[in-house]
Scaffold this motif. Structure first.
Motif, short mmCIF file in Angstrom:
data_model
loop_
_atom_site.label_atom_id
_atom_site.label_comp_id
_atom_site.label_asym_id
_atom_site.label_seq_id
_atom_site.Cartn_x
_atom_site.Cartn_y
_atom_site.Cartn_z
N LYS A 104 0.84 -1.19 0.00
CA LYS A 104 0.00 0.00 0.00
C LYS A 104 0.88 1.24 0.00
CE LYS A 104 -3.39 2.31 3.03
NZ LYS A 104 -4.18 2.16 4.28
N THR A 106 0.38 5.21 0.45
CA THR A 106 -0.63 6.16 0.93
C THR A 106 -0.50 7.49 0.18
OG1 THR A 106 0.83 6.85 2.72
CG2 THR A 106 -0.71 5.07 3.19
N GLN A 108 -2.62 9.47 -0.75
CA GLN A 108 -3.55 10.53 -0.33
C GLN A 108 -2.97 11.38 0.79
OE1 GLN A 108 -3.61 7.47 0.67
NE2 GLN A 108 -4.52 7.21 2.68
N GLU A 109 -1.84 10.97 1.37
CA GLU A 109 -1.22 11.72 2.45
C GLU A 109 -0.22 12.74 1.90
OE1 GLU A 109 -1.38 7.93 5.58
OE2 GLU A 109 0.54 8.78 4.96
N SER A 121 -9.08 -1.13 1.33
CA SER A 121 -10.23 -0.27 1.59
C SER A 121 -10.19 0.93 0.64
CB SER A 121 -10.23 0.22 3.04
OG SER A 121 -9.02 0.89 3.36
N LYS A 122 -11.32 1.60 0.52
CA LYS A 122 -11.43 2.75 -0.37
C LYS A 122 -11.03 4.02 0.40
CE LYS A 122 -15.10 0.69 -3.18
NZ LYS A 122 -16.49 0.84 -3.68
N ASP A 123 -9.73 4.19 0.61
CA ASP A 123 -9.23 5.33 1.37
C ASP A 123 -8.39 6.27 0.54
OD1 ASP A 123 -7.13 3.65 0.97
OD2 ASP A 123 -6.60 3.39 3.08
N GLY A 124 -8.35 6.05 -0.77
CA GLY A 124 -7.56 6.91 -1.65
C GLY A 124 -6.14 6.45 -1.87
N ALA A 125 -5.70 5.40 -1.14
CA ALA A 125 -4.34 4.90 -1.30
C ALA A 125 -4.24 4.03 -2.55
CB ALA A 125 -3.91 4.12 -0.06
N TYR A 127 -3.05 0.44 -4.00
CA TYR A 127 -2.80 -0.92 -3.53
C TYR A 127 -2.22 -1.75 -4.68
CZ TYR A 127 -5.61 0.16 0.59
OH TYR A 127 -6.09 0.71 1.76
N GLU A 156 -1.08 9.74 9.55
CA GLU A 156 -1.20 10.40 8.25
C GLU A 156 -0.34 11.66 8.16
OE1 GLU A 156 -5.20 11.11 7.16
OE2 GLU A 156 -5.81 9.02 7.35
N GLN A 306 -9.02 -0.88 -6.61
CA GLN A 306 -7.58 -0.68 -6.59
C GLN A 306 -6.83 -1.63 -7.53
OE1 GLN A 306 -9.43 -1.41 -3.94
NE2 GLN A 306 -9.58 0.52 -2.86
#
Length: 601
Positions: A104, A106, A108-109, A121-125, A127, A156, A306
């Motif tokens: 993964k 990240t 989105q950070e 998961s759908k967190d913007g990262a 995969y 984050e 992803q």
């Protein structure tokens, strides 16, 4: 036989159908260009000589619901949503995806990290995976951490006011927390990590070589040496990969094999012409013909948002609804996706190799089944069971003086671990070290639920001696189960050198040699139950030790406790901090800091 009365009024139009049993449960969700023609085909199943699993499902169907759509692609999308909602028993569902590791990033950070995860998961990262081989995943992670290290601190956002950590001193972190790297340079490093994970190593290597030559020409020799080392490491990685396509490019290659109703699918991931990874799927007696089975598997595999979708997907034969499937994949990518069935050349050779891999999976599956059948026959003879066991479960109790007692149950189906059937029990009724009472509580809870769900094991093994076996016999008799499991117990002998197996109705334990396959299997499942339980027990003990001392401090609630742990990292670090250091935490003033310090000392 499937009754034609169930499909009266079905339209000759695209849509989705749901087959339900007498309880209203959805057994199967399917799509079709023509609902009427598709459902009529089920009425001819008996004449066509259907496989047993299809006939069994159709015998349970009492109602068929249909939903019309405007196009075949809309039917495909609706079908995917309904399968995700109902999880029908007879659909192709790739249940094993969660058990495979992913990498993964990240993105989105503000300062992205690279880490391993088993939960997508759908967190913007971004995969990458799943990796069929954890060893390959860890090797990739080590390579990236060495070549293009990113920050490793949790959270984050960067912790404010921190000095550089040990990872920075060891050159394992670029030090964004102290401003040792600019945001632009850090983003460039993230892009390099993504290029490797996307299989674009050759493109990245060429870019690094250009930067290395430019740095050397500008007399920036330290920068050029670092780039040289990165290029060498990437070249070593590329040399390990087998080049399978002279044309290069990214493509996924599916191979298909069927044997006596069982289907295996092998998926080869080709990145820049080289084999990057492989996945295998085994489906027991799937419904429908080969083209529909493969189409449904492709849809299930590429459904996660992803998932990396290449421009070209090679197939062994034409699949049902290929045009709608390609259109759906094109929207998900985004970009054109072509489903091709090659007839000659390198692409045909790739499909043949994938098919060979799929066929080998079925051969290995058969070998495992044959081995288990021999072992199951030995277990039946040794324990004098009515029939060879298929599902064997083992129960273990873990506690420390009766505190934080837990029960752990593991399940093996035909000799293979069945993690979805593993269970953990927090023992509620005992605070004293009474193994028999704990065993009775867990057995009552487990067998009551398993009996109601009709998933009782054929053989239940207990980690213990004759006393534990007697408790299990009493529980089984008390519950009056319709199809009770056979019982056995395994324990070390009094000298602690060997193992003994106890059975109901026998005064003495079974005399099995130390090399007996039956005894070795019992020891294996007992050790697995012990491992599964002891990790949970340690987790509970650690959680209690961590929370109890802080929770007893007046004025420290969940928010302040979390702030303290985020600041200092552990209870030991909090205990060694001075009142002045404690007071720097948000929400902790000088007075409360003195109270915390006094309480912990």
């Amino acid at each position: 036989m499937f009754k034609s009365e169930l499909i009266k009024g079905a339209a000759d139009a695209p849509g989705v159908y749901l087959m339900r049993d007498a309880a209203g449960q959805v057994l199967y969700v399917g799509k079709a260009v023509s609902l009427r023609k598709r459902l009529l085909s089920y009425t001819r199943i008996d004449q066509d000589g259907a496989r047993s699993k299809t006939a069994v499902m159709l015998s349970k169907v009492v109602r068929v619901d249909t939903m019309l759509t405007r196009t075949e692609k809309e039917a495909l999308i609706l079908e995917a949503g309904l399968i995700k909602q109902h999880r029908p028993r007879y659909n192709v569902i790739l249940r094993d995806d969660k058990s495979y590791p992913h990498l993964k990033v990240t993105v989105q950070e503000e300062w992205p990290r690279l880490l391993m995860t088993r939960r997508v998961s759908k967190d913007g990262a971004r995969y990458f995976g799943p990796y069929a081989s954890p060893a390959a995943m860890w090797e990739t992670l080590r390579l990236l951490n060495n070549l293009f290290p990113l920050r490793r601190c949790k959270g984050e956002k960067l912790p404010p006011g921190q000095r550089a950590c040990l990872n920075y001193q060891m050159e394992r972190c670029p030090g964004p927390c102290i401003g040792a790297i600019t945001p632009a340079e850090y983003r460039q490093r993230v892009a390099q990590v993504l290029a490797v994970l996307e299989g674009r190593q050759r493109e990245l290597t060429r870019n690094l070589e250009l930067r290395m030559n430019s740095a050397a020409a500008a007399l920036r020799f330290e920068e050029a040496a670092l780039l040289r080392d990165q290029v060498r490491a990437l070249h070593q990685t590329l040399e390990k990969q087998v080049v399978l396509s002279r044309q290069g490019g990214d493509q996924d290659v599916f191979g298909f094999a069927r044997r006596e109703g069982q289907v295996a699918v092998a998926l080869l991931f080709i990145r820049e012409g080289a084999l990057a990874d492989k996945r295998e799927f085994v489906l027991d007696e799937p419904l429908d013909d080969d083209g529909e089975v493969l189409a449904e598997l492709i849809q299930r595999f590429y459904e996660p948002a992803q998932r990396l979708i290449p421009r070209r997907i090679l197939l062994p034969f034409a699949v049902a609804g290929a045009a709608a499937l390609a259109e759906w994949l094109t929207e998900k990518r985004p970009g054109p996706v072509r489903l091709a069935v090659p007839q000659r050349g390198d692409k045909k050779a790739l499909v043949s190799m994938a098919a060979d891999n799929a066929a080998q999976v079925l051969v290995e599956q058969q070998q495992r089944r044959d081995g288990w059948e021999r072992l199951a026959d030995s277990i039946q003879r040794s324990l004098q069971l009515a029939a060879p066991p298929r599902r064997v479960e083992c129960l273990d109790i873990s506690n420390l003086g009766g505190r934080e007692a837990v029960g752990s149950l593991v399940s093996f189906h035909q000799g293979v671990k069945e993690p979805s059937r593993y269970r953990r029990f927090r023992i509620r009724g005992q605070d004293t070290p009474d193994d028999y009472a704990m065993m009775r509580e867990v057995l009552l809870r487990h067998l009551t639920r398993a009996g109601a769900e009709q998933v009782l094991p054929d053989l239940l093994v207990l980690d213990g001696g004759k006393g534990h076996l007697g408790v299990a016999q009493a529980v089984v008799a008390e519950l009056n189960l319709q199809d009770p499991p056979a019982l056995a117990a395994i324990a070390k002998d009094r000298q602690g050198a060997g193992e003994r197996i106890f059975r109901p109705g026998r005064k003495n334990p079974l005399a099995l040699p130390s090399h007996s396959p039956v005894l070795l299997f019992f020891m294996r499942i007992r050790d697995e139950a012990h491992r599964f339980g002891i990790t949970f027990h340690r987790k509970l003990r650690g959680r209690k030790q961590l929370s109890s001392r802080l929770d007893q401090v007046p004025g420290v609630g969940p928010a302040r406790k979390l702030a303290l742990l985020q600041k200092f990292g552990s209870l030991r670090a909090i205990a060694t901090a001075s009142p002045a250091e404690l007071a720097t935490v948000a929400g902790i003033g000088p007075e409360l800091a003195v109270i915390i310090h006094a309480h912990l000392h």
